[in-house]
Write an enzyme that holds these catalytic residues in place. Structure first.
Site, short mmCIF file in Angstrom:
data_model
loop_
_atom_site.label_atom_id
_atom_site.label_comp_id
_atom_site.label_asym_id
_atom_site.label_seq_id
_atom_site.Cartn_x
_atom_site.Cartn_y
_atom_site.Cartn_z
N LEU A 6 -7.64 -34.46 -6.80
CA LEU A 6 -7.44 -34.36 -5.34
C LEU A 6 -7.79 -32.71 -4.92
O LEU A 6 -7.59 -31.77 -5.95
CB LEU A 6 -5.82 -34.42 -5.21
N ASP A 7 -8.24 -32.85 -3.78
CA ASP A 7 -8.59 -31.20 -3.52
C ASP A 7 -7.19 -30.29 -3.47
O ASP A 7 -6.25 -30.93 -3.51
CB ASP A 7 -9.02 -31.22 -1.98
N LYS A 8 -7.42 -29.16 -3.64
CA LYS A 8 -6.21 -28.04 -3.74
C LYS A 8 -5.10 -28.27 -2.60
O LYS A 8 -4.07 -28.20 -2.82
CB LYS A 8 -6.80 -26.60 -3.55
#
Length: 300
Positions: A140-142
């Site tokens: 998942l993106d930050k």
């Protein structure tokens, strides 16, 4: 802290399996890959038949117990344990499902050796005496919050990666976007490539990699829309790029829309539902999380 026993998979040889080579049983019945078998057969306790070290060319007899070590014998040196909060949604001997906090990077990288989700998991393993490693299946993106599964050993990772982008492994996301997508429901089938001059940003590009996102508008309020999305591919920033391509970037998306720290400190994206087939038992499993407060407030 007491150390937990390493993970082993085992089977009791049936009459139908009697006389089969151990290699066949490991591959066909325990579903181990050639890579895993090559690794464990070098270990003193990697492959055991009735508790005694065995080689893959041996044949097993009815009633004998074959077992294989699937725990990683050596810890990974790039995952330094770092204290941090970890929201565990589900855990067993093979997988860990967590609710990733927004703003938390998943993996260490240049200039970021610790303080990531993986470092927090390593700390959790250390504190609980667990002999397991951290094998990422997806990321998942930050800024993205929500459900993410991590395999505890290479065999589980391999089995789950085979499920990616198939009906066996489904990820459903919720996003709040600016405006209202037209049509309200549909599919974005648009290739994605790296944006020129940037190591981070992506863009829709006819020469890029195939990418497809299915979306459905759930409701609208305050000039924004709550959208449910499902991926048929797994490109970097795929949802963010495709929603911007529709003219409805995610609220708070500093890269593809407008940064709005007074409203939300991150792109409004949440991994809300995850379903998969368990990599060892074959059971169908599913988890769901509600819309987080910072995203819900955008629609209040």
């Amino acid at each position: 802290m007491e150390t937990q026993a390493p993970r082993r998979l085992s089977l009791t040889v049936t009459p139908a399996q009697s006389g089969e080579k151990i290699d066949t049983l490991l591959r066909r019945d325990l579903h181990l890959s050639g890579t895993v078998i090559r690794r464990i057969k070098q270990l003193e306790d990697g492959i055991l038949l009735d508790g005694v070290r065995a080689i893959t060319g041996q044949r097993a007899a009815e009633g004998q117990v074959l077992s294989a070590l699937v725990s990683d014998p050596y810890p990974r040196l790039d995952m330094a344990p770092t204290p941090g909060s970890l929201d565990v949604v589900y855990e067993d001997e093979d997988i860990l499902v967590v609710n990733k906090a927004p703003g938390l990077p998943v993996h260490p990288g240049p200039g970021r050796p610790d303080g990531t989700l993986c470092n927090h998991i390593a700390w959790y393993y250390q504190q609980t005496g667990l002999l397991a490693d951290i094998h990422l299946v997806h990321r998942l993106d930050k800024g993205t919050s929500g459900l993410m599964v991590v395999a505890k050993h290479a065999h589980a990772q391999e089995q789950l990666k085979l499920q990616l982008h198939t009906p066996a492994f489904r990820r459903l996301y919720l996003a709040v976007c600016d405006g209202a997508p037209q049509p309200p429901s549909g599919t974005v089938d648009a290739p994605i490539a790296r944006a020129p001059g940037s190591v981070i940003a992506r863009r829709v590009d006819p020469e890029g990699q195939w990418a497809r996102t299915r979306y459905r508008t759930l409701r609208a309020a305050n000039g924004r829309s709550l959208v449910e999305l499902e991926l048929d591919s797994g490109r970097t920033h795929q949802i963010r790029v495709h929603m911007a391509h529709l003219g409805c970037p995610l609220t708070g998306d500093f890269l593809y829309g407008t940064e709005e720290q007074s409203l939300i400190s991150r792109p409004a994206l949440h991994s809300a539902r995850l379903s998969l087939t368990h990599p060892v038992t074959g059971a169908s499993m599913c988890w769901e999380l509600p819309l987080p407060p910072d995203m819900a407030a955008l629609l209040a």
